[in-house]
Design an enzyme around this catalytic site. Structure first.
Site, PDB file in Angstrom:
ATOM      1  CE  LYS A 217      58.490  46.282  29.334  1.00  0.00           C
ATOM      2  NZ  LYS A 217      59.584  45.464  28.462  1.00  0.00           N
ATOM      3  CG  ASP A 390      62.513  41.815  20.239  1.00  0.00           C
ATOM      4  OD1 ASP A 390      63.067  42.024  18.974  1.00  0.00           O
ATOM      5  OD2 ASP A 390      61.869  42.551  20.859  1.00  0.00           O
TER       6      ASP A 390
END
Length: 518
Positions: A217, A390
């Site tokens: 990422k 999340d």
């Protein structure tokens, strides 16, 4: 004549003074800088930015930390709460993988990879055949997979994770590709959506020369940037440093449910573009007006400007998270979080409006008869500390049944706002008023000055190549949030009593008196 000689002497003295000043103020600082870099390569901003497997100058101490005798981190891991000497030995049913079956599977995967590489080179008429990859049984990723047990993804006593982190940081890449879930989104990416599909988050799968692989990422946001207050949690950036810090925090809490994650400076040209065989991924690379190499997600005509990330000019920070064993070897369940949030602009879920929501959850399988609810509360405590809103799903290995641990994947939306504590993340704890005895003991210990959470996190993160991983305000926020958790538990104890609030996990050994924080 004597006057002329005096002028020559004065000129020579002036030139000598100028030369001495130049040596002292210009040349000597450069010499000192080079000497320092040889003594401590970490001071050089370029160290470690190449993918060639150079020797890591930092020796591993106590598996994870290189700190000295005054180390709070070493003292923490030496505490009786972290001792594994009292745990019974693991049996075959306690391990996730059967070693022989796993090794046969990996050998087949390596053989298939070599065949495909040969076909690819023949199609391109490449005359220099690449050396075939060999499965190395001692490879750190293999040993990591074989060491996963019902107690966690790894053992604190094992040196495997330190070796795995080092290998992910230094090993050269041999391929780069999109992840399977992103490939499934090909042609289905709609940039008009409010909630973006996972493909727009620019995560890639990198494979290394030892056949291990990791999820990459890239950096999307500077460390000192807070998430804007008007951002919904589901449109927030995914932060590479949050993935790194989440692994370290998970280990410090002794959960061991986050896959090993490390920071790395990746050369996006040499280590991604030049090794990928995915034509779509090749097509989204471009050179910016500033001559930096950039790439973006799989919506090339709509999302390029919004989602592009760029190297400087080729080097880009990112996190690398170790892959878990294949679903073929170790099937996993993906379960909706009972405290899932509403992924809309105005909607609310039942738990957000009903303070007695946990009473309903306790009546539903598997939360009515297993360790699952306590594990969800552990996850909520972890998410509150990192500020992650999340957590819509969680995963767990099917082999370990209903009491198996939850895997804390995808933590990149943590550490977004150090100035705000999102109390609603703690709803599983505050509504259910239950917590594992072991978890509470660790939290109480980390609130003590000798083991202060911010201090051990700061020390643990020093080992990462991208240090400082977290800014000081984020580290101090951990201490503040820890106190909020302990006060929430204290309120539960006053309302319901210790017997109802503090639970022992099935099979959990009674904590020795010396383990209780003083």
């Amino acid at each position: 004549m004597p006057g002329l000689r005096r002028d020559r002497v004065l000129t020579l003295l002036l030139l000598g003074a100028l030369l001495s000043a130049d040596l002292y103020f210009h040349l000597w600082p450069q010499v000192r800088r080079q000497l320092r870099l040889r003594e401590d390569p970490r001071d050089c901003l370029c160290t470690g930015r190449r993918s060639s497997p150079a020797r890591d100058p930092r020796p591993a101490v106590h598996n994870f930390s290189q700190a000295g005798s005054g180390s709070k981190l070493q003292a923490l891991f030496a505490h009786p709460l972290y001792s594994v000497s009292e745990e019974p030995p693991l049996g075959p049913d306690d391990l996730l993988l059967a070693s022989q079956e796993a090794l046969r599977y990996y050998r087949r995967k390596v053989a298939r990879w070599n065949r495909r590489q040969k076909m690819y080179r023949e199609q391109l008429n490449l005359t220099s055949p690449g050396p075939p990859l060999q499965l190395q049984l001692e490879a750190s990723w293999v040993q990591f997979h074989l060491g996963i047990s019902r107690r966690g993804l790894y053992s604190l006593a094992s040196p495997v994770v330190s070796k795995l982190l080092q290998d992910m940081r230094l090993s050269p890449t041999v391929s780069a590709d999109y992840s399977q879930d992103e490939k499934a989104l090909l042609g289905a990416c709609d940039c008009s959506q409010i909630v973006k599909p996972s493909g727009v988050h620019l995560k890639l799968v990198l494979r290394f020369a030892d056949f291990g692989k990791a999820m990459f990422k890239p950096m999307r946001q500077q460390r000192d940037e807070e998430t804007p207050v008007d951002f919904f949690y589901f449109i927030d950036f995914q932060r590479h440093n949050a993935e790194i810090a989440a692994f370290h925090l998970d280990r410090i809490l002794d959960f061991r449910r986050v896959p090993p994650t490390v920071g790395r400076l990746v050369n996006v040209t040499r280590e991604i573009l030049e090794v990928t065989k995915n034509e779509i991924l090749q097509s989204v690379f471009f050179v910016s007006p500033a001559s930096n190499v950039c790439f973006f997600a799989k919506c090339p005509y709509m999302c390029k400007t919004e989602y592009a990330v760029c190297g400087s000019p080729h080097l880009l920070e990112g996190s690398l998270s170790a892959f878990l064993p294949s679903l073929h070897l170790a099937p996993r369940l993906s379960v909706p979080n009972p405290w899932i949030r509403s992924y809309s602009l105005a909607g609310k879920e039942e738990w957000e409006v009903n303070p007695l929501y946990c009473d309903t959850v306790k009546q539903i399988y598997p939360y009515n008869s297993s360790n699952r609810l306590l594990n969800v509360i552990d996850m909520a405590i972890f998410d509150f500390l990192i500020g992650n809103m999340d957590r819509h799903h969680y995963e767990m290995f099917t082999k370990f049944g209903d009491d198996g641990f939850l895997i804390h994947l995808d933590n990149a939306r943590g550490f977004g706002r150090h100035s705000h504590d999102e109390i609603s993340i703690l709803s599983p704890l505050s509504q259910c008023c239950m917590i594992k005895r072991k978890t509470l003991l660790h939290l109480q210990l980390l609130a003590q000055p000798d083991y202060r959470l911010s201090d051990v996190m700061r020390e643990s993160l020093l080992d990462d190549q991208l240090t400082p991983v977290l800014t000081e305000p984020h580290l101090l926020a951990l201490d503040r949030r820890l106190q909020i958790i302990l006060k929430t538990v204290e309120g539960c104890l006053e309302a319901h009593g210790e017997q109802s609030v503090i639970a022992s996990s099935p099979g959990e050994q009674s904590a020795p008196d010396s383990a209780w924080p003083k």
